[in-house]
Design a protein around this motif. Structure first.
Motif, PDB file in Angstrom:
ATOM      1  N   ALA A   1       0.848  -1.185   0.000  1.00  0.00           N
ATOM      2  CA  ALA A   1       0.000   0.000   0.000  1.00  0.00           C
ATOM      3  C   ALA A   1       0.885   1.235   0.000  1.00  0.00           C
ATOM      4  O   ALA A   1       1.758   1.376   0.853  1.00  0.00           O
ATOM      5  N   ILE A   2       0.668   2.119  -0.973  1.00  0.00           N
ATOM      6  CA  ILE A   2       1.433   3.361  -0.988  1.00  0.00           C
ATOM      7  C   ILE A   2       0.736   4.383  -0.111  1.00  0.00           C
ATOM      8  O   ILE A   2      -0.480   4.574  -0.206  1.00  0.00           O
ATOM      9  N   GLY A   3       1.521   5.011   0.752  1.00  0.00           N
ATOM     10  CA  GLY A   3       1.029   6.124   1.541  1.00  0.00           C
ATOM     11  C   GLY A   3       2.017   7.263   1.397  1.00  0.00           C
ATOM     12  O   GLY A   3       3.221   7.038   1.421  1.00  0.00           O
ATOM     13  N   THR A   4       1.527   8.478   1.219  1.00  0.00           N
ATOM     14  CA  THR A   4       2.466   9.593   1.001  1.00  0.00           C
ATOM     15  C   THR A   4       2.973  10.176   2.308  1.00  0.00           C
ATOM     16  O   THR A   4       3.925  10.949   2.297  1.00  0.00           O
ATOM     17  N   ASP A   5       2.327   9.809   3.437  1.00  0.00           N
ATOM     18  CA  ASP A   5       2.703  10.424   4.712  1.00  0.00           C
ATOM     19  C   ASP A   5       2.533  11.943   4.619  1.00  0.00           C
ATOM     20  O   ASP A   5       3.323  12.710   5.178  1.00  0.00           O
ATOM     21  N   SER A   6       1.505  12.353   3.910  1.00  0.00           N
ATOM     22  CA  SER A   6       1.259  13.784   3.677  1.00  0.00           C
ATOM     23  C   SER A   6       0.962  14.519   4.973  1.00  0.00           C
ATOM     24  O   SER A   6       0.262  14.008   5.842  1.00  0.00           O
ATOM     25  N   HIS A   7       1.471  15.736   5.052  1.00  0.00           N
ATOM     26  CA  HIS A   7       1.122  16.603   6.167  1.00  0.00           C
ATOM     27  C   HIS A   7       0.442  17.876   5.679  1.00  0.00           C
ATOM     28  O   HIS A   7       0.113  18.756   6.463  1.00  0.00           O
TER      29      HIS A   7
END
Length: 565
Positions: free
Chosen positions: A514-520
């Motif tokens: 699963a790709i997660g961008t860890d966006s903030h």
DNA sequence: GCCGTTTTCGGCCCGACTGTTTTCAGTCG
């Protein structure tokens, strides 16, 4: 150690092919998807291409005894401070050997001294200009000899291309080299462009606003240092050769060598101008020409690392790589509830504009004080707000998934109880503390929890800043398979974790990723392209990624873990 | 030092730019 041996042998003037053999051995070992000790115990070292009898013996000796006689022999009496100087541009093994023999140069201080007192310039085949370019090389060497992350290099390259297009008329233009292959770190930026008035294009390029200094400039290519100290190389070719040059400069080197070898066996010659039979050019206008004429099906640039892609192409087993349009959403997004800076609604709007059908809001858990971790109460509040936002977006085929990035604490327990976790759509479990404390065991325990769906940034490395946890990735992958837990490809450009090689291994083991961008913030959602780059470099196809499914299918997949346990 | 099945020896990809030379060596990609 093999790389070091190669350096020293080159310095000593050893036969180039032997030097290359050591370099290749070093590279194939770094590219291994399996633990070298496992391969060694199975007695299969010599099955690795590039590892023959000699290399296998050296590896065996090292793994058995912890030392390598060849390494000790070769490096004996050669200070490492001397060999380090080979990283200085314009200073190669021949010149360094000369300076060592004639002027007793052993380190950077010595080198600076013989430049200052003029003695280096007096050596045979040396002169003021050569010494000058070595001096420039020293400046660069001291300033930064680190590779830069893809996330920095790509925007800079795009800026250079934009500036160049404004300054002068060019035809087709593209990034090349490791940047086009979307490698996680970039040594220098390669740009290729098509044009007839090459002199003018080169001239305009060296005068761009982004250019700090010109290193070299000729009739068809130029090298400059751009803002931020990174080197940018431009190569200009005529339209008939653009494809050949693009193929050539995309590399990597070993990929090209192998392809050229195949061409050579067929009586053909590949260079950056085309494919030739004798004097006759058979093609070169488009990149496809090169592969087609040589009889190797073309593959995406991300695969061209000499990691078996040419063999796969010939066998007709190339993967159909996942693409951006396959991606339905993002699994790892922080909001203003913890340390993110955008509201749920703003994030949702941006996600819709990206064409997503979901994003998972996974803010930090309560122990993550440093990142504004959510208490149970706040988390429940957030779940309620997610429901409200989803009501608004229902007509647009989009929904937020309620999630958490729950800490795997130093004692191995999770930061929320199962009663809380089971209220969530998706749970990412991550390690944020105790990097050296039984990490593997803590992760595998977390995976046994039926409510944990994804392990976040599984190695914890920060590119060029932190090594990562003391973790046995082999065991983690085994447990992921057994417990049917997904592993994250964290797309934040500082992490890119799992790596491309690890992702490919996971795929081979049948693990879903699963790709997660860890966006903030909303801008970070664009980092999906970096996560995707890792996935593609890891040979992942649409089916290997959870992100390619619609939210309903994802929820079904996630819930199935609980049902099975 | 690696590799191959027409070869276990003799190959190993190919070219641009620079500087010091006056025909080429060194470095780089």
């Amino acid at each position: 150690m093999f790389d070091r041996i190669a350096d020293v042998l080159e310095f000593k003037g050893e036969l180039q092919f032997r030097v290359l053999a050591y370099r290749k051995a070093s590279r194939v070992l770094q590219d291994l998807r399996d633990d070298i000790e496992t391969i060694w115990k199975e007695g299969k070292l010599e099955d690795i291409p590039g590892i023959g009898e000699g290399m296998a013996k050296k590896i065996d000796e090292y793994l058995s005894t912890g030392k390598m006689t060849k390494y000790e022999e070769v490096t004996k009496g050669i200070p490492s401070s001397l060999i380090d100087l080979l990283n200085i541009q314009s200073l190669g093994p021949k010149t360094l050997a000369l300076a060592y023999e004639k002027l007793r140069v052993k380190n950077l201080e010595d080198l600076k001294r013989v430049i200052a007192d003029g003695s280096l310039a007096k050596l045979p085949r040396m002169g003021d200009k050569k010494v000058q370019s070595i001096s420039k090389g020293i400046e660069l060497f001291v300033a930064s000899h680190e590779r830069m992350s893809l996330g920095i290099a790509l925007p800079l390259a795009e800026r250079v291309i934009e500036e160049l297009k404004k300054a002068v008329k060019v035809g087709r233009i593209s990034t090349a080299g490791s940047l086009r292959r979307l490698k996680e770190t970039i040594g220098d930026i390669d740009i290729l462009c098509e044009g007839t008035d090459t002199t003018k294009i080169i001239e305009k390029f060296t005068q761009l606003p982004v250019v700090e200094r010109v290193l070299a400039s000729g009739g068809t290519k130029a090298s400059v240092i751009a803002d931020g100290g990174i080197q940018v190389d431009l190569r200009v070719v005529e339209p008939a050769s653009y494809g050949a040059a693009l193929q050539y400069f995309t590399g990597n080197k070993d990929h090209n060598v192998k392809l050229r070898g195949i061409a050579k066996d067929k009586g053909l010659k590949i260079n950056e101008y085309g494919v030739f039979k004798g004097e006759k050019r058979l093609g070169g206008k488009d990149e496809e020409d090169i592969y087609k004429i040589v009889g190797v099906p073309i593959m995406e640039p991300e695969l061209r690392e000499d990691r078996g892609e040419i063999e796969a192409a010939l066998a007709g087993t190339l993967p159909k790589l996942v693409t951006r349009s396959d991606i339905e959403g993002d699994f790892h997004v922080h909001s203003i509830y913890s340390d993110g800076s955008d509201s749920l609604e703003t994030l949702a709007e941006k996600a819709v504009s990206l064409g997503y059908s979901f994003i998972a809001i996974c803010d930090h858990s309560k122990s993550a004080n440093y990142a504004g971790g959510l208490s149970e109460t706040t988390l429940l509040k957030q779940i309620a707000e997610i429901k409200k936002v989803n009501a608004r977006f229902k007509g647009e085929g989009f929904r937020l998934l309620a999630g958490s990035e729950v800490d795997i604490k130093a004692d191995g327990t999770l930061d929320f109880s199962d009663d809380i976790l089971k209220k969530l759509d998706v749970v990412i479990a991550s390690i944020h503390s105790g990097f050296k404390q039984r990490v593997t065991e803590r992760m595998t325990t977390a995976m046994k929890n039926p409510y944990v769906h994804i392990i976040g940034h599984p190695t914890g490395r920060l590119i060029s800043r932190r090594e990562g946890y003391e973790v046995d990735l082999g065991k983690v992958m085994e447990a992921a398979g057994d417990t049917r837990t997904a592993l994250e490809i964290n797309g934040f450009f500082d992490r890119l974790d799992l790596t491309d090689i690890a992702s490919r291994k996971a795929k081979e083991l049948g693990i879903t990723m699963a790709i997660g961008t860890d966006s903030h913030n909303t801008a970070h959602l664009e980092f999906m392209k970096f996560g995707l780059a890792v996935a593609r470099r890891g040979w992942l196809e649409k089916k290997d990624l959870l992100n390619t499914r619609k939210p309903e299918a994802i929820l079904k997949w996630l819930k199935a873990k609980k049902a099975a346990s």
